[in-house]
Design a protein around this motif. Sequence first.
Motif, PDB file in Angstrom:
ATOM      1  N   PRO A  11       0.810  -1.217   0.000  1.00  8.83           N
ATOM      2  CA  PRO A  11       0.000   0.000   0.000  1.00  8.83           C
ATOM      3  C   PRO A  11       0.845   1.268   0.000  1.00  8.83           C
ATOM      4  O   PRO A  11       0.494   2.248  -0.662  1.00  8.83           O
ATOM      5  N   LEU A  12       1.987   1.241   0.725  1.00 11.44           N
ATOM      6  CA  LEU A  12       2.855   2.421   0.732  1.00 11.44           C
ATOM      7  C   LEU A  12       3.341   2.723  -0.686  1.00 11.44           C
ATOM      8  O   LEU A  12       3.348   3.881  -1.127  1.00 11.44           O
ATOM      9  N   GLY A  13       3.714   1.660  -1.418  1.00 16.07           N
ATOM     10  CA  GLY A  13       4.152   1.834  -2.802  1.00 16.07           C
ATOM     11  C   GLY A  13       3.049   2.445  -3.649  1.00 16.07           C
ATOM     12  O   GLY A  13       3.283   3.366  -4.444  1.00 16.07           O
ATOM     13  N   ALA A  14       1.811   1.939  -3.461  1.00 19.18           N
ATOM     14  CA  ALA A  14       0.686   2.461  -4.229  1.00 19.18           C
ATOM     15  C   ALA A  14       0.467   3.945  -3.936  1.00 19.18           C
ATOM     16  O   ALA A  14       0.184   4.739  -4.836  1.00 19.18           O
ATOM     17  N   VAL A  15       0.612   4.314  -2.656  1.00 17.43           N
ATOM     18  CA  VAL A  15       0.448   5.715  -2.270  1.00 17.43           C
ATOM     19  C   VAL A  15       1.531   6.573  -2.916  1.00 17.43           C
ATOM     20  O   VAL A  15       1.268   7.662  -3.433  1.00 17.43           O
ATOM     21  N   MET A  16       2.774   6.048  -2.918  1.00 15.22           N
ATOM     22  CA  MET A  16       3.870   6.812  -3.515  1.00 15.22           C
ATOM     23  C   MET A  16       3.644   7.015  -5.011  1.00 15.22           C
ATOM     24  O   MET A  16       3.893   8.094  -5.556  1.00 15.22           O
ATOM     25  N   ALA A  17       3.140   5.961  -5.673  1.00 12.74           N
ATOM     26  CA  ALA A  17       2.946   6.054  -7.116  1.00 12.74           C
ATOM     27  C   ALA A  17       1.837   7.050  -7.468  1.00 12.74           C
ATOM     28  O   ALA A  17       1.868   7.686  -8.516  1.00 12.74           O
ATOM     29  N   ARG A  18       0.829   7.160  -6.575  1.00 12.40           N
ATOM     30  CA  ARG A  18      -0.345   7.954  -6.912  1.00 12.40           C
ATOM     31  C   ARG A  18      -0.229   9.408  -6.453  1.00 12.40           C
ATOM     32  O   ARG A  18      -0.978  10.264  -6.905  1.00 12.40           O
ATOM     33  N   ALA A  19       0.731   9.700  -5.557  1.00 11.81           N
ATOM     34  CA  ALA A  19       0.801  11.035  -4.958  1.00 11.81           C
ATOM     35  C   ALA A  19       1.044  12.096  -6.021  1.00 11.81           C
ATOM     36  O   ALA A  19       1.785  11.872  -6.978  1.00 11.81           O
ATOM     37  N   ASP A  20       0.399  13.255  -5.833  1.00  8.47           N
ATOM     38  CA  ASP A  20       0.606  14.382  -6.746  1.00  8.47           C
ATOM     39  C   ASP A  20       2.080  14.719  -6.810  1.00  8.47           C
ATOM     40  O   ASP A  20       2.738  14.839  -5.777  1.00  8.47           O
TER      41      ASP A  20
ATOM     42  N   THR B  31      -6.817  20.753  12.068  1.00  2.00           N
ATOM     43  CA  THR B  31      -6.880  19.503  11.327  1.00  2.00           C
ATOM     44  C   THR B  31      -5.514  18.839  11.363  1.00  2.00           C
ATOM     45  O   THR B  31      -4.509  19.485  11.080  1.00  2.00           O
ATOM     46  N   THR B  32      -5.479  17.555  11.743  1.00  2.00           N
ATOM     47  CA  THR B  32      -4.210  16.832  11.687  1.00  2.00           C
ATOM     48  C   THR B  32      -4.019  16.302  10.273  1.00  2.00           C
ATOM     49  O   THR B  32      -4.967  16.257   9.482  1.00  2.00           O
ATOM     50  N   VAL B  33      -2.804  15.890   9.969  1.00  2.00           N
ATOM     51  CA  VAL B  33      -2.524  15.358   8.632  1.00  2.00           C
ATOM     52  C   VAL B  33      -3.383  14.119   8.382  1.00  2.00           C
ATOM     53  O   VAL B  33      -3.954  13.951   7.299  1.00  2.00           O
ATOM     54  N   GLU B  34      -3.479  13.279   9.411  1.00  2.89           N
ATOM     55  CA  GLU B  34      -4.273  12.059   9.271  1.00  2.89           C
ATOM     56  C   GLU B  34      -5.730  12.410   8.919  1.00  2.89           C
ATOM     57  O   GLU B  34      -6.350  11.775   8.071  1.00  2.89           O
ATOM     58  N   LEU B  35      -6.256  13.451   9.566  1.00  2.09           N
ATOM     59  CA  LEU B  35      -7.625  13.890   9.286  1.00  2.09           C
ATOM     60  C   LEU B  35      -7.719  14.497   7.889  1.00  2.09           C
ATOM     61  O   LEU B  35      -8.721  14.311   7.183  1.00  2.09           O
ATOM     62  N   ALA B  36      -6.669  15.208   7.474  1.00  2.00           N
ATOM     63  CA  ALA B  36      -6.652  15.812   6.141  1.00  2.00           C
ATOM     64  C   ALA B  36      -6.685  14.739   5.052  1.00  2.00           C
ATOM     65  O   ALA B  36      -7.316  14.924   4.006  1.00  2.00           O
TER      66      ALA B  36
ATOM     67  N   LEU C 132      -0.624  13.603   1.030  1.00  2.00           N
ATOM     68  CA  LEU C 132      -0.714  13.805   2.479  1.00  2.00           C
ATOM     69  C   LEU C 132      -0.270  12.546   3.221  1.00  2.00           C
ATOM     70  O   LEU C 132       0.356  12.617   4.284  1.00  2.00           O
ATOM     71  N   GLY C 133      -0.595  11.387   2.634  1.00  2.00           N
ATOM     72  CA  GLY C 133      -0.160  10.126   3.232  1.00  2.00           C
ATOM     73  C   GLY C 133       1.356  10.065   3.334  1.00  2.00           C
ATOM     74  O   GLY C 133       1.902   9.649   4.358  1.00  2.00           O
ATOM     75  N   LEU C 134       2.036  10.508   2.268  1.00  2.00           N
ATOM     76  CA  LEU C 134       3.501  10.507   2.298  1.00  2.00           C
ATOM     77  C   LEU C 134       4.026  11.451   3.366  1.00  2.00           C
ATOM     78  O   LEU C 134       5.010  11.154   4.049  1.00  2.00           O
ATOM     79  N   ILE C 135       3.356  12.611   3.519  1.00  2.00           N
ATOM     80  CA  ILE C 135       3.774  13.552   4.568  1.00  2.00           C
ATOM     81  C   ILE C 135       3.621  12.900   5.940  1.00  2.00           C
ATOM     82  O   ILE C 135       4.495  12.983   6.803  1.00  2.00           O
ATOM     83  N   GLN C 136       2.489  12.211   6.107  1.00  2.00           N
ATOM     84  CA  GLN C 136       2.250  11.522   7.375  1.00  2.00           C
ATOM     85  C   GLN C 136       3.363  10.500   7.642  1.00  2.00           C
ATOM     86  O   GLN C 136       3.871  10.392   8.757  1.00  2.00           O
ATOM     87  N   VAL C 137       3.736   9.747   6.607  1.00  2.00           N
ATOM     88  CA  VAL C 137       4.816   8.760   6.769  1.00  2.00           C
ATOM     89  C   VAL C 137       6.107   9.459   7.182  1.00  2.00           C
ATOM     90  O   VAL C 137       6.831   8.997   8.071  1.00  2.00           O
TER      91      VAL C 137
END
Lengths: 229, 522
Positions: B29-38, B218-223, B240-245
């Motif tokens: 899932p982390l890879g998928a998030v990285m691939a999809r991030a703006d 708003t926290t990043v997780e909430l964002a 935002l997921g990457l920022i959270q990581v």
Amino acid sequence: MLQLDELSLTQDGFTLSLSGGIPAGGRVALLGPSGSGKSTLLSVLAGFDWPDRGRILWHGQDITRAPVAARPVSILFQDGNLFPHLDVADNVALGLRPDLRLTQADRARVEESLAQVGLGGLGARRPATLSGGQQARVALARMLLRDRPLALLDEPFAALDPGLRTEMLALVREIAEAKALTLLMACHDLRDAERLCDRLWLLEDGRKVLDVGLAGLRDDPPAALRAWL
Amino acid sequence: MATRARPLTAMHWTGAAFAALVALSVLGPLGAVMARADWPPALGPGDWAAIRFTLLQAALSAALSVTLAIPVARALARRRFAGRRLLVTLMGAPFLLPVIVAVLGLLAVFGRAGWLNDALAALGLGRIDVYGLQGVVLAHVFLNLPLAVRLILQGWQAIPAERVRLATSLGFTSVDMRRQFERPLLRAVLPGAALLIFLICTTSFAVALILGGGPASTTVELAIYQAFRFDFDLGRAALLGLIQVAICLGAGALAFGAIRRQEVGAGLDRPPLPWPGDTPIARLGDAAALIAAALFLLLPLVAVLLKGLPALPGLPPVVWEAALRSVLLALASTALAVGLALPIALLVARLRRPGLVEALAFLTIAVSSLVIGTGLFLLIRPFGNPVPLALPVTGLVNALVALPFLLRALVPAALQADATQGKLAEALGMTGAARLRHAILPRLARPLGFGAGLAAAFSMGDLGVIALFSTPGQGTLPLEMYRLMGSYRTDDAQGAAVLLMGLTLALFWVFDRGGRLDAATR
């Protein structure tokens, strides 16, 4: 006959290195200070550790790297010889069937060996309800059933008081003679050694510094032993 | 590891496969998030505000929690009184309590129509507002103060009684005690405790969802949730997921040493120390600290019970359906977590590499559950609609979150079992199922029961991934409760809170108790 050929094992900065032989039915006492390698040697013979070099031969057959359970060995540890959650009969029965699938005949044999060590009728008790001496007897009853020709004893009676220890050593001697066991026992006391064994190996820093018959040894101890005593 | 005197069995290889599977289900899932991030990342002012708020509230929560914990831990360490055990047990309760229940309890005490504001109004004083930064911090202190107390108390209890006796014989005063005992202790414990709580608070979702929100809090997780749920802007959610990581990696790297030392479920029942240099003022101070802490931790729970119990019988069927769904989900998630943890723990014990557990723990901490949820959504989407899979995905993520806790409970016992009973079993030629059943499992029953209880409680109370992509009709009990709160059906929400609290504690109790049943294992 058990033969140790230039065994060598280095572990955590400690090196065990020795050779030697014990004729079938021979009983050797391992003496030496703590950390001299008694337990390590027994652990290598039982197969919990493999030597870096050298061979272990049993009647000419190489068992250096044989799996623990496939060796001709019964071992009694210093403590923790019994499973506290199993009753006495099950603890003994493990020597017969490690999966505890017992037939009526198996149960009869368990009861018989318990009787042999003087614990007849106590099969349903849990180890925690027995005295230290009784617990040692349970482990011996299991050794009887295991019926392996090579017995390794790692100070199994160290926690018992001297009178009880003498009693247990006599019982082991009886069993060993009846079954013609080849035996190695690690211990701390020359008199304990005399009660059970016929030969003495004195270990120091992982080496065997003395290999002598025990008969009459105490009257005229050699220099190496005198230093240790 | 070419040759081993004690070879690895099928169980150990299963453990290795499962460990790889766990790593994959986080890294995939982390890879998928990285691939999809703006990309390139374009952070708007709202995003920066979320990052700032996340760090600010976590820092405040951590600082307040440990500061307030100091007098409470000191009092628990040196006083003997009726109810001390109960109070120590209570310190463990917020760990199990569903976050949303805690928040509802805090609202009942500190909220607009809460007890505190009623009292202030009766005195003719102004009202306090519990939303925004102060509310988020209040809830985090409520949830983490007990953890801080336990960590400091562990430090106290690690002091050998002989040393305190020596201090007594040397005529130490309370000032000497502070200088020679408390200060070195706090220096050793506080930084780790604070960093750990900081890390926990950076991944806070449910608290921010209810008490935060709006551009200012708003926290990043909430964002991530808002980008996903309201805007359906997957590229931004992934970014935002990457920022959270990144935030979790930073905080996690700092807190890593502290987390290692944290023992889950360690006994804190040692009798209190005799205290040289005791004074009436010190006794008074300790009593005040204990009473204040007990009130702060108990009142919200009492409020939930008082307000919720009467509403319990009249709960709408949809709540009972959600409760059933939650229990089944918790059971499935627990079964998965235990099924994964047991072989992994046995492998770790045989290899004598407890560090593997920390690596897995670090992985699941660094990649928060909403990030995993987003990633799983992205992974499933090319093959079909992920929404019907909301419950299985939630169960999987809950199991991953519980896994480090289970492993940390299991591994010490597994190490011991492997070294003692495992060796004996091998000497006797016990293999496979017989070895597991007669030699290993009896030793693991207690930590296994405790860990399974934790896993069930976590899953039962979780309000995270399920909020991300569920539709009405698949909600869990916490989500249903959140919906009731959102539509101002406070009575029903409070009834649901009692039900949720009861079910969570009951599940934990049943598992924990099950592990202790065979009293003869000692």
